[in-house]
Write a protein that holds these residues in place. Structure first.
Motif: not given
Length: 267
Positions: A89-90, A85-86, A80-81, A2
């Motif tokens: 962030v990305w 929430d992820q 990674w996603v 990330p």
């Protein structure tokens, strides 16, 4: 891999106080109105400027933005996603660490160059935007969307003048900024619309690929509103000569996406 999380601006990018930001925006709007008059445009009313900005940011604008995820599809494929929430962030990190520090400072150069009728500066910024695209997919995306935008020039006030410029290969950021400026849309409104259209496209890509529910998609957009404002502040405080980014995770995701077996998006 990330992108580096960002919870605070780096020391060389101080946040602007509310009063400073308001004063800066008012000054820019006044300057934009004066420069628009010098281009032969009548200063747009607030409603006219807002409508033009909304038009440029509309998903109905036929530039093909819906076809690109800008590495997000590969990040989801690599796990990674995987949830909202992820995804936040990305998208936030790409916005603040890549766009705000690399693409948007040069977007501002393009908008201001048109307002000042500095056509060589516009051409140089366009070339730099192309050179800074990290992968073949990103370059293809920028050029394809830029080419589609140039087909709309003639429909906009004063836009046909841009066709006369000796720029053979427009990038999307440069074509968007130039069209907004020559049409009389003030810098703040045009930039906000540009960033919002990017954020909206990323959120929609996350909804389709992860997948997320519609409510999660709207929650994502609400959370990103403050980051759009912050991105404009970072971009304005970044010297275009020092514009750049080191978003290795984003570049790797884009490069790997070129050979992803099954995919919905072109980047």
């Amino acid at each position: 891999m990330p992108l580096k999380p960002t919870n605070a601006l780096e020391p060389d990018q101080p946040a602007l106080k509310d009063s400073q930001t308001t004063q800066q925006v008012v000054s820019l709007n006044v300057a934009d109105a004066e420069r628009s008059a010098s281009l032969g445009n009548h200063a747009l009313t607030h409603i006219q400027s807002l409508l033009a900005a909304l038009h440029l940011a509309s998903p109905a604008l036929p530039v093909g933005g819906f076809a690109y995820s800008q590495g997000l599809e590969q990040a989801i494929e690599d796990r990674w996603v995987t949830q909202v929430d992820q995804a936040y962030v990305w998208i936030r990190d790409v916005l603040l660490l890549n766009l705000a520090r690399q693409e948007v400072p040069l977007w501002l150069v393009c908008h201001r160059a048109v307002m000042q009728q500095d056509w060589p500066a516009l051409a140089r910024a366009n070339q730099e935007l192309y050179a800074l695209r990290e992968t073949a997919e990103f370059r293809l995306e920028s050029v394809q969307m830029g080419h589609s935008m140039t087909k709309l020039f003639a429909q906009w006030p004063q836009g046909a003048a841009l066709d006369a410029l000796p720029i053979e290969q427009w990038t999307y950021p440069a074509s968007y900024a130039a069209l907004a400026a020559i049409s009389g849309v003030d810098e703040t409104m045009a930039l906000t619309a540009y960033l919002w259209s990017w954020v909206e496209n990323q959120a929609l890509a996350a909804v389709k690929i992860i997948p997320l529910g519609q409510i999660d998609g709207q929650t994502l957009l609400h959370r990103l509103k403050g980051d759009v404002e912050r991105a404009t502040e970072i971009a304005r405080s970044t010297d275009p000569a020092h514009a750049g980014s080191a978003a290795f995770g984003l570049a790797l995701a884009s490069a790997r996406h070129e050979s992803q077996y099954s995919r919905l998006f072109r980047s």
